[in-house]
Design a protein around this motif. Sequence first.
Motif, PDB file in Angstrom:
ATOM      1  N   GLU A  34      51.319  52.666   3.916  1.00  0.00           N
ATOM      2  CA  GLU A  34      50.888  54.121   4.506  1.00  0.00           C
ATOM      3  C   GLU A  34      49.559  54.273   4.513  1.00  0.00           C
ATOM      4  O   GLU A  34      48.877  54.717   5.399  1.00  0.00           O
ATOM      5  CB  GLU A  34      51.887  55.104   4.068  1.00  0.00           C
ATOM      6  N   ILE A  35      49.047  54.069   3.166  1.00  0.00           N
ATOM      7  CA  ILE A  35      47.510  54.636   3.117  1.00  0.00           C
ATOM      8  C   ILE A  35      46.770  53.523   3.472  1.00  0.00           C
ATOM      9  O   ILE A  35      45.403  53.778   4.117  1.00  0.00           O
ATOM     10  CB  ILE A  35      47.491  54.678   1.515  1.00  0.00           C
ATOM     11  N   TRP A  74      61.647  57.383  12.813  1.00  0.00           N
ATOM     12  CA  TRP A  74      62.729  57.890  13.905  1.00  0.00           C
ATOM     13  C   TRP A  74      64.025  58.698  13.467  1.00  0.00           C
ATOM     14  O   TRP A  74      64.303  59.732  13.555  1.00  0.00           O
ATOM     15  CB  TRP A  74      63.313  56.822  14.967  1.00  0.00           C
ATOM     16  N   PHE A  75      64.594  57.984  12.517  1.00  0.00           N
ATOM     17  CA  PHE A  75      65.951  58.298  11.790  1.00  0.00           C
ATOM     18  C   PHE A  75      65.909  59.641  11.200  1.00  0.00           C
ATOM     19  O   PHE A  75      66.392  60.679  11.174  1.00  0.00           O
ATOM     20  CB  PHE A  75      66.387  57.181  10.996  1.00  0.00           C
ATOM     21  N   SER A  76      64.844  59.701  10.405  1.00  0.00           N
ATOM     22  CA  SER A  76      64.345  60.826   9.446  1.00  0.00           C
ATOM     23  C   SER A  76      64.276  62.065  10.461  1.00  0.00           C
ATOM     24  O   SER A  76      64.767  63.033  10.276  1.00  0.00           O
ATOM     25  CB  SER A  76      63.431  60.797   8.531  1.00  0.00           C
ATOM     26  N   HIS A  77      63.446  61.865  11.303  1.00  0.00           N
ATOM     27  CA  HIS A  77      62.860  62.942  12.356  1.00  0.00           C
ATOM     28  C   HIS A  77      64.401  63.202  13.346  1.00  0.00           C
ATOM     29  O   HIS A  77      64.562  64.315  13.336  1.00  0.00           O
ATOM     30  CB  HIS A  77      62.010  62.441  13.447  1.00  0.00           C
ATOM     31  N   HIS A  78      65.213  62.445  13.580  1.00  0.00           N
ATOM     32  CA  HIS A  78      66.361  62.460  14.348  1.00  0.00           C
ATOM     33  C   HIS A  78      67.429  63.584  13.406  1.00  0.00           C
ATOM     34  O   HIS A  78      67.857  64.303  13.879  1.00  0.00           O
ATOM     35  CB  HIS A  78      67.180  61.209  14.711  1.00  0.00           C
ATOM     36  N   SER A 130      58.790  47.275  12.502  1.00  0.00           N
ATOM     37  CA  SER A 130      59.858  47.809  13.303  1.00  0.00           C
ATOM     38  C   SER A 130      60.717  48.633  12.259  1.00  0.00           C
ATOM     39  O   SER A 130      61.525  49.964  12.548  1.00  0.00           O
ATOM     40  CB  SER A 130      60.934  46.854  13.838  1.00  0.00           C
ATOM     41  N   ARG A 131      60.892  48.052  11.157  1.00  0.00           N
ATOM     42  CA  ARG A 131      61.542  49.221  10.280  1.00  0.00           C
ATOM     43  C   ARG A 131      60.901  50.110   9.562  1.00  0.00           C
ATOM     44  O   ARG A 131      61.703  51.548   9.697  1.00  0.00           O
ATOM     45  CB  ARG A 131      61.828  48.068   8.622  1.00  0.00           C
ATOM     46  N   THR A 132      59.655  50.225   9.699  1.00  0.00           N
ATOM     47  CA  THR A 132      58.920  51.616   9.435  1.00  0.00           C
ATOM     48  C   THR A 132      59.074  52.584  10.526  1.00  0.00           C
ATOM     49  O   THR A 132      59.247  53.788  10.252  1.00  0.00           O
ATOM     50  CB  THR A 132      57.432  51.302   9.357  1.00  0.00           C
TER      51      THR A 132
END
Length: 848
Positions: free
Chosen positions: A631-632, A413-417, A406-408
């Motif tokens: 991520e990788i 979301w926040f960076s895109h927002h 959920s944190r990821t």
Amino acid sequence: MSNWKTLLLRIGEKSPEYGTSSDYKEHIETCFGVIRREIERSGDQVSPFLLQCAEQLPNKIPLYGTLIGLLNLENEDFVQRIVENVQADFQVALDSGNCNNIRILLRFMTSLLCSKVIQPASLIVVFETLLSSAATTVDEEKGNPSWQAQADFYVICILSSLPWGGAELAEQVPDEIERVLVGIQAYLSIRKHSSTSGLNFFHNGESENSRAEKDFVEDLWDRIQSLASKGWKLDSVPRPHLSFEAQLVAGKFHELRAIKCMEPPSPPSDLSRAHIGKQKHDAMMRYPQRIRRLNIFPANKMEDAQPIDRFVVEEYLLDVLFYLNGCRKECASYMASLPVPFRYEYLMAETLFSQILLLPQPPFKTLYYTLVIMDLCKALPGAFPAVVAGAVRALFEKISDLDMESRTRLILWFSHHLSNFQFIWPWEEWAYVLDLPKWAPKRVFVQEVLQREVRLSYWDKIKQSIESASALEDLLPAKAGPAYIYSLEEGKEKTEEHKLSAELSRKVKEKQSARDMMSWIEETIYPVHGFEVTLTVVVQTLLDIGSKSFTHLVTVLERYGQVFSKLCPDSDKQVMLLSQVSTYWKSNVQMTAVAIDRMMGYRLVSNQAIVRWVFSPENVDQFHVSDQPWEILGNALNKTHNRISDLRKEISNVTKNVLVAEKASANARVELEAAESKVSLVEGEPVLGDNPAKMKRLKSTVEKAGEAELSVKESLEVKEALLNRALSEAEVLLLLLFQCFSAVLKERLPEQNKARSLQELKSINKEDENSSAMEVDSENGNPKRSSEIGEREQWCLSTLGYLMAFTRQYANEIWPHMEKLESEVFSGEDVHPLFLQAISSALQFPLQ
């Protein structure tokens, strides 16, 4: 679009079709007058469109129910066909397990009862049929308790329809509805409490409290009981039928036919834990819980709404999100104008964030919710942006307990927002995170958001956006480009390796083939300098050539991928190759992930090599301070899963083609045999068989059909072989993944008797200098606050969180291999209980 269709769609809205009036009675009367005339001309078009509106705009169901009630007064046959179609659709939904249609159609039937269209007793029969199926399912002897998710869903459907018709049922058939409620209470007494600790947004380690909390069914039952005790009166459901009650009572009641619920699968003949767990998982995937409440705002933000009103508004919001997912602006418009008399911006924000962070996965991609939130901020500029900002702040304060997956999602979301709002945010509020240790969750969150913003924009722009807290520049990724070690800087000594790199670069510019280049490497570099130097020269040079853009990188990998394959044919050498790629792109997290992802796509490195590299010492120490390794690893697992998924789809399509080819071949043979059985005259003599030209053509058709059939079957065999190979590789990969997790956790988790739960892990004495050799913050030298968890403990919490995330995400692939995993990884005295607890929570099934 015809005027009557527009009227149906826009009923209940402030729109030009209704003269911007919002009076429900006027809308219904206007629409009724038009629809009544339209039925005479094209009734066969009105009925399906009206049903489609009711099913896909379910927040307007009371309006459509009242409209149909008025139509019932003048055209009983038309309404009878509507009722029959609703019932038919409901049965199809039950047979196919279409959760949304089952729930919405049951609500629609309840609304039709309010408008005196459906006989109350027949709706009670529908309720009791669903309830009987639910009770049978959870019965240990007659049913299959592993499929409790289906039984719970049926009961939820009954309960969730009562806010739309409970008052009418209590008035018209009080004894019958009381019997249904008693039956539901009896069901609740025999079902098992649904513990979903692994699907909670926050993991604070308080397992006893989580067990004491009501699950969704129990909570909804309490809300319905509260509603019943208040005479079924609530503000969030419009009751337009009351304005026409004197007319509607004259309508004819229509009966509902008996329905049949889908039987759950029989219990497995092999009652092993793995088979039972697999069935429980399948049931939860087929009948997922629709919402998990994210309580981040104080309760008083909902004003004076009843407990049931929260549920109703959530239903409205989720319905709009589901049915209008292809029209983001329309979706935002409907969400901003729900038929409720109180403000609900805070509840709307909580519901949206609960969907973004929903575990195991949300119904739609994060991008969809991002766009809806963005449109809502523009549609409600005076209220919603501040509410969204408040939600972000509330989640930020709880970030240390937030589930890692959920944190990821929150970071993405926040960076895109922010990228849609010129990256404006009061960063000075969070500037204090620089005083926290480098492993503190709040500091890591801010760091990851800023790094994602750089990906979405460029470094200087993001630096400018944090001018109010310029010290946060320390958390931005390095601005430097790739770490090319063979650049010919002024005054730098030119070594033999520099010359080899320059020569290799020249060969690339001359567009020499990969085979020629490999021959040169094997003859010139490898014998003299050995493998490590050879690998460094090749990787550094080729990646530098491909560093200008993503297209350049892809071109280099496509043209010279064979060089990497020849140099690194086995997993050990591929791990070294990945390490070199990471070294070259050490200042660019995104390009490291992209390069490795592309290399796996071209089969230059295996998924097992990526897992081994992620769990190598150079990355393990970063598990709690950076999302890059995760991520990788996630990209590698996704690619493996997607390949299996694609092969299954291809096999399904080829299987259909085989059936078509077999049918065509059989038809051709039948036609040939029929022609051969005929007697025809050739030069006046009777000969067995049709005329020669036709026979030749038919034989050619049979041959071609046979060849096509053989070709498709061979293709199917190849696809099935590839799938079996991919499944075998996936099994090995899963074993390796869990073995790696187990090994690194065993090294750093406290002794079993000191930490058997997350709460115990968090409460380990943070000031104990012997608890971790990692606890010195070497990056900023700040003293560790007593309120902060130690570095070793935070590392354990982060790694356990990602173990849960990957287990939960790939549960479908894990269950078929559970017996092998249990015997080879999950058993043994040295397996730490926290390791098993994380997996048990993620799979929603005990391993011990």
